[in-house]
Design an enzyme around this catalytic site. Structure first.
Site, PDB file in Angstrom:
ATOM      1  N   SER A  19       0.873  -1.164   0.000  1.00  0.00           N
ATOM      2  CA  SER A  19       0.000   0.000   0.000  1.00  0.00           C
ATOM      3  C   SER A  19       0.910   1.214   0.000  1.00  0.00           C
ATOM      4  CB  SER A  19      -0.869  -0.018   1.263  1.00  0.00           C
ATOM      5  OG  SER A  19      -1.381   1.257   1.580  1.00  0.00           O
ATOM      6  N   TYR A  64      -1.371  -0.946  10.721  1.00  0.00           N
ATOM      7  CA  TYR A  64      -1.488  -1.155   9.277  1.00  0.00           C
ATOM      8  C   TYR A  64      -0.212  -0.692   8.579  1.00  0.00           C
ATOM      9  CZ  TYR A  64      -3.403  -0.718   4.536  1.00  0.00           C
ATOM     10  OH  TYR A  64      -3.630  -0.824   3.178  1.00  0.00           O
TER      11      TYR A  64
END
Length: 304
Positions: A143, A156
């Site tokens: 990401s 995350y």
């Protein structure tokens, strides 16, 4: 490498970015194995392949944290196709909350899926790809959080930073086997990733984060409607694989962020004379990295 009739396994390949990747690889003539957890998503994916007149993928139910099941899946893929050429570790959860309030369960779940799932894919499949000797490619999906931290995304972000470091190092290890390795970091994409928190397994239910109101979560989800089409992400990933790029960035809107990272990093370096001995060691490190990426095996002896 020509992708026609090559085989690929994509984790979480029946929806979102995973299904965009699956369609892009299918359009390039590849045969597919796709893992899934949601039966409705699997049926929707199967319908697309049927409508296109394509060979049905091998659908495999899998929780990427389950190492025993991952080993079974690797056997099933090999038994069905004979050999695997492309592994795409795509499965992930997007869960947010203040890092200072996180519980062990928050860390165990998010890191277990986003980093542990990648590890399980690599350990299960790398020996098999090396063994057939035809080369291949591995894509680890991270990401933009692999570069850009945020106050609500500590765990995350940690998981994606970990995937980034692992992938960049693995690229050097697998180059001698003609196996390319890419880190793919998408930005905002039109998926349902925003509701990961609603699919939290019971064994990780003891979260330190305050429950998010449904209306607030749905409002957050509206941002994803402006995201890139997952098929476009898949097509850009395939192009990066074909060019054997170590880093595949699909979204162009982060130039300002990368410029700030570059300038801040340079400014943080002390402005002072460097001893020749340290300079020599760093020159050896850079030379070893170039040699490794060119497919030459290197070891500790090359670093001193």
């Amino acid at each position: 490498m020509s992708w026609e009739n090559k085989t690929a396994f994509i984790t979480a390949g029946v929806s979102g970015i995973g299904f965009g990747l699956a369609r892009a690889l299918s359009n390039a003539g590849m045969r597919l194995a796709l893992s899934y957890r949601n039966e409705d998503h699997k049926e929707q994916a199967a319908r697309w392949f049927a409508d296109q007149g394509r060979e049905q993928p091998l659908f495999l139910k899998l929780d990427v944290q389950d190492r025993d099941r991952f080993a079974e899946v690797a056997d099933e893929v090999e038994n069905h196709f004979g050999k695997l050429h492309v592994l795409i570790n795509n499965a992930g959860v997007s869960v947010f909350g203040p890092t200072d309030e996180a519980s062990y369960a928050d860390y165990d779940w998010i890191m277990g899926v986003n980093f542990g799932g990648v590890v399980n894919g690599l350990v299960s499949f790398i020996p098999r790809i090396k063994a057939h000797g035809e080369g291949g490619h591995i894509v680890n999906v991270a990401s933009m959080a692999a570069f850009l931290p945020g106050p609500q995304a500590g765990i995350y972000t940690a998981s994606k930073f970990a995937v980034r470091g692992l992938t960049e190092s693995l690229r050097y290890n697998l180059a001698p086997y003609n196996i390319g390795v890419s880190l793919m970091c998408p930005g905002l994409t039109r998926t349902n990733a925003w509701d990961s928190a609603t699919r939290r397994p019971d064994e990780f239910k003891d979260s330190g984060f305050e429950p998010v109101e449904a209306a607030e979560l749905e409002q957050f989800g509206t941002a994803f409607e402006a995201g890139m089409d997952p098929l476009e992400v898949g097509e850009k990933t395939l192009r990066g694989m074909t060019e054997n790029r170590g880093l595949i960035l699909t979204h162009p809107e982060f130039a300002q962020d990368f410029r700030e990272i570059y300038e801040t990093s340079l400014a943080a370096l002390p402005d002072e004379e460097i001893p020749e001995g340290r300079l020599h060691i760093e020159r050896l490190r850079r030379e070893a990295m170039k040699a490794a990426e060119a497919g030459i095996k290197t070891g500790l002896k090359d670093l001193t």
